[in-house]
Design a protein around this motif. Sequence first.
Motif, short mmCIF file in Angstrom:
data_model
loop_
_atom_site.label_atom_id
_atom_site.label_comp_id
_atom_site.label_asym_id
_atom_site.label_seq_id
_atom_site.Cartn_x
_atom_site.Cartn_y
_atom_site.Cartn_z
N MET A 136 7.36 5.60 -10.69
CA MET A 136 7.48 4.64 -9.65
C MET A 136 6.04 4.25 -9.29
N LYS A 137 5.58 3.22 -9.31
CA LYS A 137 3.97 2.76 -9.11
C LYS A 137 3.69 3.14 -7.68
N LEU A 138 2.46 3.42 -7.55
CA LEU A 138 2.25 4.05 -6.15
C LEU A 138 2.18 2.78 -5.18
N ASN A 139 1.85 1.63 -5.53
CA ASN A 139 1.91 0.46 -4.49
C ASN A 139 3.24 0.19 -4.04
N GLN A 140 4.35 0.58 -4.86
CA GLN A 140 5.87 0.36 -4.42
C GLN A 140 6.10 1.20 -3.34
N THR A 177 -14.17 4.65 1.63
CA THR A 177 -12.78 5.51 1.82
C THR A 177 -11.81 4.53 1.73
N ALA A 178 -10.86 4.70 0.83
CA ALA A 178 -9.48 3.99 1.02
C ALA A 178 -8.30 4.73 1.69
N VAL A 179 -7.55 3.80 2.14
CA VAL A 179 -6.32 4.71 2.94
C VAL A 179 -5.16 4.12 2.10
N ILE A 180 -4.21 5.23 1.96
CA ILE A 180 -2.91 5.16 1.55
C ILE A 180 -1.97 5.33 2.62
N ILE A 181 -1.14 4.27 2.89
CA ILE A 181 -0.27 4.06 4.08
C ILE A 181 1.24 4.15 3.50
N PRO A 182 2.03 4.98 3.88
CA PRO A 182 3.39 4.95 3.36
C PRO A 182 4.10 3.92 3.97
N LEU A 183 4.88 3.18 3.03
CA LEU A 183 5.67 1.90 3.52
C LEU A 183 6.98 2.41 4.23
N PRO A 184 7.43 1.94 5.13
CA PRO A 184 8.39 2.13 5.99
C PRO A 184 9.40 2.73 5.52
N GLU A 185 10.12 2.20 4.42
CA GLU A 185 11.04 2.98 4.03
C GLU A 185 10.91 4.09 2.94
N TRP A 186 9.74 4.40 3.10
CA TRP A 186 9.63 6.03 2.23
C TRP A 186 8.83 6.92 3.09
N ARG A 187 8.77 6.65 4.48
CA ARG A 187 8.23 7.49 5.24
C ARG A 187 8.98 8.93 5.57
N SER A 199 -18.86 7.56 -9.67
CA SER A 199 -17.43 7.39 -9.95
C SER A 199 -16.86 6.40 -8.99
N TYR A 200 -15.86 5.79 -9.69
CA TYR A 200 -15.34 4.88 -8.79
C TYR A 200 -13.78 5.01 -8.77
N LEU A 201 -13.05 4.83 -7.73
CA LEU A 201 -11.84 4.75 -7.73
C LEU A 201 -11.37 3.44 -6.88
N ASN A 202 -11.29 2.20 -7.66
CA ASN A 202 -10.88 1.22 -6.82
C ASN A 202 -9.45 0.87 -6.75
N ARG A 203 -9.12 0.22 -5.88
CA ARG A 203 -7.59 -0.19 -5.32
C ARG A 203 -6.84 -0.64 -6.55
N GLU A 204 -7.27 -1.41 -7.58
CA GLU A 204 -6.55 -1.91 -8.79
C GLU A 204 -6.05 -0.57 -9.72
N LEU A 205 -6.93 0.29 -9.77
CA LEU A 205 -6.59 1.64 -10.60
C LEU A 205 -5.46 2.36 -9.80
N VAL A 206 -5.75 2.63 -8.54
CA VAL A 206 -4.86 3.31 -7.74
C VAL A 206 -3.47 2.75 -7.53
N ASN A 207 -3.45 1.27 -7.41
CA ASN A 207 -2.22 0.79 -7.27
C ASN A 207 -1.31 0.88 -8.46
N GLU A 208 -1.70 1.03 -9.68
CA GLU A 208 -0.93 1.11 -11.13
C GLU A 208 -0.67 2.56 -11.38
N LEU A 209 -0.95 3.55 -10.66
CA LEU A 209 -0.65 4.86 -10.94
C LEU A 209 0.74 4.92 -10.83
N ASN A 210 1.35 5.94 -11.75
CA ASN A 210 2.83 5.99 -11.47
C ASN A 210 2.90 7.59 -11.13
#
Length: 167
Positions: free
Chosen positions: A1-5, A77-87, A114-125
């Motif tokens: 599943m993709k991280l942004n899901q 710094t970037a932030v990864i916030i769990p979606l409510p249904e995944w908490r 080095s860079y870790l932009n949101r587009e890269l992180v969104n697509e991580l499985n």
Amino acid sequence: MKLNQMFNIKQGHQITDEELYILEGKIPVLTGRNELKGYWGKSLVSNKDLPCITYPTKGNNDGDVYIQYNLFDANNTAVIIPLPEWRDKISLEWVVFKLRHLFREVQTSKEGVSYLNRELVNELNIDVPDMNTQLKELKNYKILQIIKKRLESALEETNSLLDKTIK
């Protein structure tokens, strides 16, 4: 599943020392390496977003990922916030261990930075097992982390002794 899901991923911003000096407050501003840069009156997240995960977006990221439990703002710094249904379906500690390895693999580099932009992180499985499996894996990760630290310490001691005997 993709991280942004499973997560809302927010990109932090650049905060200057001058801004921190002018805009005083009580909210800590954290750097990518989870160090305190200063304080001001804004927060990148709200209480309902906590706990969440942060990671550096720029600089040499060696798998740096942190869990935040209190309000903060973020510099580079970037932030990864769990979606409510995944908490209730994920252990943030387990996610941190998974992301450390993935981040090392996908970061890009430009002019030695080095860079870790949101587009890269969104697509991580990431394959997410049930909570019991996550907790079992987390226990093993923690044991491996302890062993790794002991081995690193022993290697440092060995190298120090070798340096002394060679001189």
